[in-house]
Enzyme design. Structure first.
Site, PDB file in Angstrom:
ATOM      1  N   ALA A   1       3.619  -8.485  53.350  1.00  0.00           N
ATOM      2  CA  ALA A   1       3.270  -9.468  54.373  1.00  0.00           C
ATOM      3  C   ALA A   1       1.758  -9.457  54.586  1.00  0.00           C
ATOM      4  O   ALA A   1       1.116  -8.410  54.493  1.00  0.00           O
ATOM      5  CB  ALA A   1       3.996  -9.131  55.664  1.00  0.00           C
TER       6      ALA A   1
ATOM      7  N   GLY B   1       6.691  -6.072  51.710  1.00  0.00           N
ATOM      8  CA  GLY B   1       7.442  -7.288  51.397  1.00  0.00           C
ATOM      9  C   GLY B   1       7.345  -7.693  49.934  1.00  0.00           C
ATOM     10  O   GLY B   1       8.224  -8.396  49.420  1.00  0.00           O
TER      11      GLY B   1
ATOM     12  N   GLU C   1       9.924  -5.712  48.323  1.00  0.00           N
ATOM     13  CA  GLU C   1      11.222  -6.259  48.776  1.00  0.00           C
ATOM     14  C   GLU C   1      11.546  -7.588  48.087  1.00  0.00           C
ATOM     15  O   GLU C   1      12.702  -7.876  47.790  1.00  0.00           O
ATOM     16  CB  GLU C   1      11.210  -6.413  50.293  1.00  0.00           C
ATOM     17  CG  GLU C   1      11.194  -5.051  51.007  1.00  0.00           C
ATOM     18  CD  GLU C   1      10.966  -5.177  52.491  1.00  0.00           C
ATOM     19  OE1 GLU C   1       9.859  -5.613  52.882  1.00  0.00           O
ATOM     20  OE2 GLU C   1      11.883  -4.857  53.268  1.00  0.00           O
TER      21      GLU C   1
ATOM     22  N   GLU D   1       5.764   0.623  55.354  1.00  0.00           N
ATOM     23  CA  GLU D   1       5.913   0.096  56.716  1.00  0.00           C
ATOM     24  C   GLU D   1       5.875   1.184  57.793  1.00  0.00           C
ATOM     25  O   GLU D   1       5.335   0.973  58.879  1.00  0.00           O
ATOM     26  CB  GLU D   1       7.219  -0.707  56.835  1.00  0.00           C
ATOM     27  CG  GLU D   1       7.160  -2.094  56.198  1.00  0.00           C
ATOM     28  CD  GLU D   1       7.447  -2.091  54.712  1.00  0.00           C
ATOM     29  OE1 GLU D   1       7.507  -1.000  54.098  1.00  0.00           O
ATOM     30  OE2 GLU D   1       7.619  -3.189  54.149  1.00  0.00           O
TER      31      GLU D   1
HETATM   32  N1  DAK Z   1      -2.352  -8.593  53.700  1.00  0.00           N
HETATM   33  C1  DAK Z   1      -3.571  -9.178  53.687  1.00  0.00           C
HETATM   34  N2  DAK Z   1      -4.584  -8.809  52.892  1.00  0.00           N
HETATM   35  C2  DAK Z   1      -4.367  -7.783  52.058  1.00  0.00           C
HETATM   36  C3  DAK Z   1      -3.129  -7.101  52.019  1.00  0.00           C
HETATM   37  C4  DAK Z   1      -2.076  -7.545  52.886  1.00  0.00           C
HETATM   38  N3  DAK Z   1      -0.846  -7.005  52.895  1.00  0.00           N
HETATM   39  N4  DAK Z   1      -3.218  -6.108  51.101  1.00  0.00           N
HETATM   40  C5  DAK Z   1      -4.461  -6.169  50.585  1.00  0.00           C
HETATM   41  N5  DAK Z   1      -5.154  -7.188  51.166  1.00  0.00           N
HETATM   42  C6  DAK Z   1      -6.538  -7.569  50.893  1.00  0.00           C
HETATM   43  C7  DAK Z   1      -7.497  -6.504  51.398  1.00  0.00           C
HETATM   44  O1  DAK Z   1      -7.756  -6.674  52.770  1.00  0.00           O
HETATM   45  C8  DAK Z   1      -8.708  -6.799  50.543  1.00  0.00           C
HETATM   46  O2  DAK Z   1      -9.364  -7.945  51.040  1.00  0.00           O
HETATM   47  P1  DAK Z   1     -10.987  -7.928  51.322  1.00  0.00           P
HETATM   48  O3  DAK Z   1     -11.217  -6.768  52.215  1.00  0.00           O
HETATM   49  O4  DAK Z   1     -11.555  -7.749  49.938  1.00  0.00           O
HETATM   50  O5  DAK Z   1     -11.243  -9.267  51.929  1.00  0.00           O
HETATM   51  C9  DAK Z   1      -8.115  -7.187  49.214  1.00  0.00           C
HETATM   52  O6  DAK Z   1      -6.757  -7.606  49.498  1.00  0.00           O
HETATM   53  C10 DAK Z   1      -8.050  -6.060  48.206  1.00  0.00           C
HETATM   54  O7  DAK Z   1      -7.382  -4.974  48.833  1.00  0.00           O
HETATM   55  P2  DAK Z   1      -7.932  -3.444  48.723  1.00  0.00           P
HETATM   56  O8  DAK Z   1      -9.419  -3.441  48.636  1.00  0.00           O
HETATM   57  O9  DAK Z   1      -7.274  -2.686  49.816  1.00  0.00           O
HETATM   58  O10 DAK Z   1      -7.326  -3.031  47.312  1.00  0.00           O
HETATM   59  P3  DAK Z   1      -6.991  -1.551  46.818  1.00  0.00           P
HETATM   60  O11 DAK Z   1      -6.714  -1.667  45.349  1.00  0.00           O
HETATM   61  O12 DAK Z   1      -8.016  -0.578  47.267  1.00  0.00           O
HETATM   62  O13 DAK Z   1      -5.605  -1.173  47.536  1.00  0.00           O
HETATM   63  C11 DAK Z   1      -3.365  -1.573  48.285  1.00  0.00           C
HETATM   64  C12 DAK Z   1      -4.415  -1.851  47.194  1.00  0.00           C
HETATM   65  C13 DAK Z   1      -2.140  -2.460  47.998  1.00  0.00           C
HETATM   66  C14 DAK Z   1      -2.919  -0.088  48.207  1.00  0.00           C
HETATM   67  C15 DAK Z   1      -3.962  -1.838  49.670  1.00  0.00           C
HETATM   68  O14 DAK Z   1      -4.565  -3.139  49.646  1.00  0.00           O
HETATM   69  C16 DAK Z   1      -2.960  -1.815  50.773  1.00  0.00           C
HETATM   70  O15 DAK Z   1      -2.516  -0.757  51.205  1.00  0.00           O
HETATM   71  N6  DAK Z   1      -2.617  -3.025  51.272  1.00  0.00           N
HETATM   72  C17 DAK Z   1      -1.716  -3.148  52.389  1.00  0.00           C
HETATM   73  C18 DAK Z   1      -0.301  -2.930  51.939  1.00  0.00           C
HETATM   74  C19 DAK Z   1       0.619  -3.087  53.085  1.00  0.00           C
HETATM   75  O16 DAK Z   1       0.636  -2.251  54.008  1.00  0.00           O
HETATM   76  N7  DAK Z   1       1.336  -4.227  53.072  1.00  0.00           N
HETATM   77  C20 DAK Z   1       2.139  -4.654  54.197  1.00  0.00           C
HETATM   78  C21 DAK Z   1       3.413  -3.923  54.185  1.00  0.00           C
HETATM   79  S1  DAK Z   1       4.323  -4.375  55.620  1.00  0.00           S
HETATM   80  C22 DAK Z   1      10.135  -7.699  58.844  1.00  0.00           C
HETATM   81  C23 DAK Z   1      10.021  -8.390  57.660  1.00  0.00           C
HETATM   82  C24 DAK Z   1       9.104  -8.024  56.740  1.00  0.00           C
HETATM   83  C25 DAK Z   1       8.215  -6.999  56.961  1.00  0.00           C
HETATM   84  C26 DAK Z   1       8.318  -6.309  58.136  1.00  0.00           C
HETATM   85  C27 DAK Z   1       9.248  -6.647  59.076  1.00  0.00           C
HETATM   86  N8  DAK Z   1      11.143  -8.092  59.792  1.00  0.00           N
HETATM   87  C28 DAK Z   1      12.105  -9.139  59.474  1.00  0.00           C
HETATM   88  C29 DAK Z   1      11.162  -7.496  61.098  1.00  0.00           C
HETATM   89  C30 DAK Z   1       7.276  -6.690  55.927  1.00  0.00           C
HETATM   90  C31 DAK Z   1       6.160  -6.032  56.190  1.00  0.00           C
HETATM   91  C32 DAK Z   1       5.247  -5.646  55.128  1.00  0.00           C
HETATM   92  O17 DAK Z   1       5.195  -6.184  54.047  1.00  0.00           O
END
Ligand code: DAK
Length: 260
Positions: free
Chosen positions: A66, A111, A114, A134
């Protein structure tokens, strides 16, 4: 049809959708999810499409889950709508009863992971990685991860991934039974195409019934599930595809299935 956050193209029976926000690691925002839902309209209703491939743009990510930047600014109600919309779109992908393959070309977290679990099969490049972070964000996997992952790989390993939030390599994902195959980075497309073509050569009627039997049967008691299997097999037995499959076998030729 053209999209802002997706690239969509059909080759033969296969429709490929590329999540195309590489600067945000193809994170899922509201517009992308709406566009993906429109692609599912095409996938569902166009009989010339037998299989969907989902992959990510760029070399780094399949999908980083997400869009955290978009989520951060949403009210509670908007957040609820955003998240439940994603959940419905992923479930719809399964309910279409045509197979899908996630071609996981890089990071698949939250996501994004998922989304790959909602696909029928997952094929990963050697550079791919998988994780459900998450719990590190104060949330839980909410796009079906708590339900689909244990059903695919069993409770123990699924809980390990969800409770730790750690990321695992493609190789470990293969050993855990998350991915069906791992390909060298530059052979991912070719590998996915081979799998897709071999599935598309089979009867679309059989494939539909198999997907339905496994999806619905998985939540039924064994006797009811077996009764469902019998009914679906009897339905398949009445199809033109079954007549063609038997004829082709007896005539020692390849079948030409029409999905009727
Ligand atoms: N959203 C927005 N931007 C993101 C992003 C994300 N999820 N992941 C990465 N980016 C962006 C970064 O901010 C960065 O942008 P700039 O700073 O350059 O503008 C760019 O992508 C490159 O990212 P990194 O510099 O961080 O790249 P790395 O290779 O160093 O790291 C990484 C890759 C995937 C390990 C890292 O980016 C990371 O940890 N990203 C976040 C992953 C994450 O936590 N994703 C969200 C998971 S939570 C629900 C339904 C669904 C959900 C929950 C509840 N219900 C029905 C209740 C789902 C939730 C999720 O998906």
């Amino acid at each position: 049809m053209s999209y802002d956050h997706l690239i969509v193209q059909q080759q033969g029976y296969v429709l490929t959708v590329v999540l195309n926000r590489p600067k945000a690691l193809n994170a899922l925002n509201r517009q992308l999810l709406s566009e993906f839902n429109q692609v599912l309209d095409q996938f569902e209703h166009d009989a010339s499409i037998r299989l969907l491939v989902v992959t990510g743009a760029g070399e780094k990510a399949f999908c980083a889950g997400a869009d955290i930047k978009e989520l951060a600014d949403l009210s509670a109600l908007e957040m609820k709508e955003f998240l439940s919309h994603g959940q419905r779109v992923f479930r719809r992908l399964e309910l279409i009863r045509k197979p899908s393959i996630a071609a996981v070309n890089g990071v698949a977290v939250g996501g994004g992971f998922e989304l790959s679990l909602a696909c029928s099969l997952r094929i990963a490049s050697e550079s791919a990685s998988f994780g459900l972070p998450e719990a590190r964000l104060g949330m839980i996997p909410g796009y079906g991860g708590t339900q689909r992952l244990p059903r695919i790989i069993g409770k123990g390993k699924a809980l390990e991934l969800m409770l730790s939030g750690k990321r695992i390599s493609a190789e470990e994902a293969y050993r855990a039974g998350i991915v069906n195959a791992v390909a060298a980075v530059d052979l991912l497309d070719q590998t996915v195409r081979q799998w897709a073509e071999s599935i598309c050569a089979n009867s679309p009627v059989s494939i539909r019934m198999i997907l339905e039997a496994v999806d619905i049967g998985g939540s039924l008691a064994m006797d009811n599930a077996l009764a469902l299997e019998t009914s679906l097999d009897a339905l398949a037995a009445g199809s033109l595809d079954k007549r063609e499959g038997f004829a082709a076998f007896l005539e020692k030729r390849s079948p030409n299935f029409e999905g009727k």
